[in-house]
Write a protein that holds these residues in place. Structure first.
Motif, PDB file in Angstrom:
ATOM      1  N   ASP A  71     -17.182  11.766 -33.919  1.00 12.43           N
ATOM      2  CA  ASP A  71     -17.294  10.607 -34.817  1.00 12.43           C
ATOM      3  C   ASP A  71     -17.136   9.304 -34.038  1.00 12.43           C
ATOM      4  O   ASP A  71     -17.895   8.354 -34.240  1.00 12.43           O
ATOM      5  CB  ASP A  71     -16.225  10.678 -35.913  1.00 12.43           C
ATOM      6  CG  ASP A  71     -16.412  11.848 -36.850  1.00 12.43           C
ATOM      7  OD1 ASP A  71     -17.567  12.182 -37.159  1.00 12.43           O
ATOM      8  OD2 ASP A  71     -15.389  12.431 -37.258  1.00 12.43           O
ATOM      9  N   LEU A 127     -20.222   8.649 -31.973  1.00 11.01           N
ATOM     10  CA  LEU A 127     -21.325   8.191 -32.824  1.00 11.01           C
ATOM     11  C   LEU A 127     -21.135   6.727 -33.224  1.00 11.01           C
ATOM     12  O   LEU A 127     -22.092   5.939 -33.214  1.00 11.01           O
ATOM     13  CB  LEU A 127     -21.423   9.072 -34.070  1.00 11.01           C
ATOM     14  CG  LEU A 127     -21.924  10.501 -33.844  1.00 11.01           C
ATOM     15  CD1 LEU A 127     -21.728  11.345 -35.100  1.00 11.01           C
ATOM     16  CD2 LEU A 127     -23.395  10.488 -33.435  1.00 11.01           C
ATOM     17  N   LEU A 182     -23.749   3.749 -32.426  1.00 11.26           N
ATOM     18  CA  LEU A 182     -24.296   2.961 -33.536  1.00 11.26           C
ATOM     19  C   LEU A 182     -23.927   1.489 -33.418  1.00 11.26           C
ATOM     20  O   LEU A 182     -24.657   0.625 -33.915  1.00 11.26           O
ATOM     21  CB  LEU A 182     -23.795   3.522 -34.870  1.00 11.26           C
ATOM     22  CG  LEU A 182     -24.417   4.841 -35.312  1.00 11.26           C
ATOM     23  CD1 LEU A 182     -23.634   5.429 -36.486  1.00 11.26           C
ATOM     24  CD2 LEU A 182     -25.886   4.640 -35.696  1.00 11.26           C
ATOM     25  N   HIS A 200     -31.222   9.952 -35.749  1.00  5.94           N
ATOM     26  CA  HIS A 200     -30.300  11.070 -35.575  1.00  5.94           C
ATOM     27  C   HIS A 200     -30.634  11.849 -34.305  1.00  5.94           C
ATOM     28  O   HIS A 200     -29.730  12.337 -33.614  1.00  5.94           O
ATOM     29  CB  HIS A 200     -30.363  11.986 -36.799  1.00  5.94           C
ATOM     30  CG  HIS A 200     -29.872  11.334 -38.048  1.00  5.94           C
ATOM     31  ND1 HIS A 200     -30.570  11.330 -39.228  1.00  5.94           N
ATOM     32  CD2 HIS A 200     -28.735  10.631 -38.296  1.00  5.94           C
ATOM     33  CE1 HIS A 200     -29.894  10.691 -40.149  1.00  5.94           C
ATOM     34  NE2 HIS A 200     -28.775  10.248 -39.611  1.00  5.94           N
ATOM     35  N   VAL A 236     -22.874  11.253 -39.441  1.00  2.00           N
ATOM     36  CA  VAL A 236     -23.202   9.847 -39.687  1.00  2.00           C
ATOM     37  C   VAL A 236     -23.186   9.565 -41.186  1.00  2.00           C
ATOM     38  O   VAL A 236     -22.622   8.556 -41.641  1.00  2.00           O
ATOM     39  CB  VAL A 236     -24.568   9.487 -39.078  1.00  2.00           C
ATOM     40  CG1 VAL A 236     -25.037   8.115 -39.579  1.00  2.00           C
ATOM     41  CG2 VAL A 236     -24.482   9.490 -37.553  1.00  2.00           C
TER      42      VAL A 236
END
Length: 345
Positions: free
Chosen positions: A185, A188, A192, A200, A218
């Protein structure tokens, strides 16, 4: 980086506004809302991003801190003569320093800092800031509650029918509870923060996971409100080129009510409760230096319970939510937002 001349035309403004509402929406959905074919929309966006005129990023949202998985602080930095630029660039390279602004008034730099916990923030302030050459003094102000932040700010180029078309086509989301972040997480979120519209598949390649796993993670991050994607525009192109920072004080029992009224002003980009001699911080984008005083007058008339204690103007916002900006306010690059190593010995 391509040079971007002039101002945003009507289509550019509509595109930016649409992405402020739905930052990760596909081009077909965006095009249908603003009445333009997807190929043209994608081409326009590419032109804006290559020029640094607009971009989509992502940042940890207030829900993360509210769940006990982080803290937010505003740090004032005083620099020795001739050392401001070196200090600012060194701090802008730090992954958890999400904003660096050279400001007017009683401090040289104003930092927005994220940390996984209070002890990590303390360690960083003591050992990193305390040892960085060129820093004379620092003052740390902890945020208590964030009442509004920049992802809710809008260019307001779309009409109500276009907004309805865009929001009606949004995928339905159930109530997703806040959860404990994994390393994936966090990875990611970092990716981002550099490109909030990354696919993705691209995220999967960068983070070493399958596209299906990335899609689920996400979607969960966004649905839970723990991550917030945001479409930004270079301030000179927004017709609101001046960033005003106000520190105010109100009675503790009236803080929430006052803050909620402050957030209703169109110009307001941030309204946060802070712990210190002032208990409210406000950032507003206004049209001119003259308008800074007019905005403060309007605020005083609307909210007599709020006393403004201090004020500043951002002379050069060097970093904004991980995006590196030039003197004009255009994006030149980005530093991933990642707090995992903050306070490590």
């Amino acid at each position: 980086m391509q040079e971007f001349g002039g101002a945003l035309d009507d289509l550019d403004q509509a595109l930016v506004h649409a992405l402020q509402i739905a930052p990760r929406a596909g081009w077909a959905r965006i095009g249908a809302a603003i009445g333009v074919d997807p190929v043209t929309v994608a081409r326009r966006w590419s032109r804006l991003t290559e020029a640094g005129a607009a971009w989509v990023g992502c940042h940890p949202a207030p829900a993360l801190a509210e769940s006990g998985q982080g803290c937010l602080a505003f740090v004032e930095v005083d620099c020795a003569n001739g050392r401001l630029s070196a200090v600012a660039h060194a701090l802008a390279a730090e992954r958890h320093v999400v904003a660096v602004e050279h400001v007017s008034g009683g401090r040289d730099l104003l930092l927005t800092v994220l940390a996984p916990r209070l002890s990590a923030l303390t360690h960083w302030v003591t050992h990193r800031l305390g040892s960085l050459a060129g820093i004379v003094a620092t003052r740390t102000h902890l945020a208590s509650t964030v009442y509004t932040e920049g992802s809710r700010w809008r260019l307001r180029a779309l009409d109500s029918a276009q907004i309805v078309r865009l929001t009606e086509s949004a995928p339905a989301r159930g109530d997703t509870p806040v959860f404990e972040l994994t390393d994936l997480d966090s990875a990611l979120l970092a990716e981002l923060s550099v490109d909030g519209r990354a696919t993705h598949r691209a995220l999967a390649e960068r983070c070493g996971a399958s596209p299906d796993t990335v899609r689920r993670r996400v979607n969960r991050l966004l649905a839970s409100g723990m991550a917030q994607t945001r479409c930004e525009v270079a301030r000179p192109l927004s017709e609101w080129p001046v960033s005003l920072i106000l520190w105010g004080r109100t009675a503790p029992g009236e803080l929430r009510a006052v803050a909620e009224q402050v957030t209703g002003a169109r110009e307001v980009r941030l309204c946060a409760g802070v712990i210190g001699r002032h208990n409210l911080k406000v950032i507003a984008w206004v049209r001119s230096l003259d308008d800074t005083q007019r905005f403060e007058v309007r605020l005083a008339e609307r909210l007599p319970a709020l006393t403004v204690i201090d004020r500043a103007v951002a002379l050069w916002p060097m970093k904004l939510n991980g995006a590196l900006l030039d003197e004009r306010g255009y994006r030149t690059g980005a530093v991933p937002i990642d707090v995992r190593q903050v306070g490590a010995a």
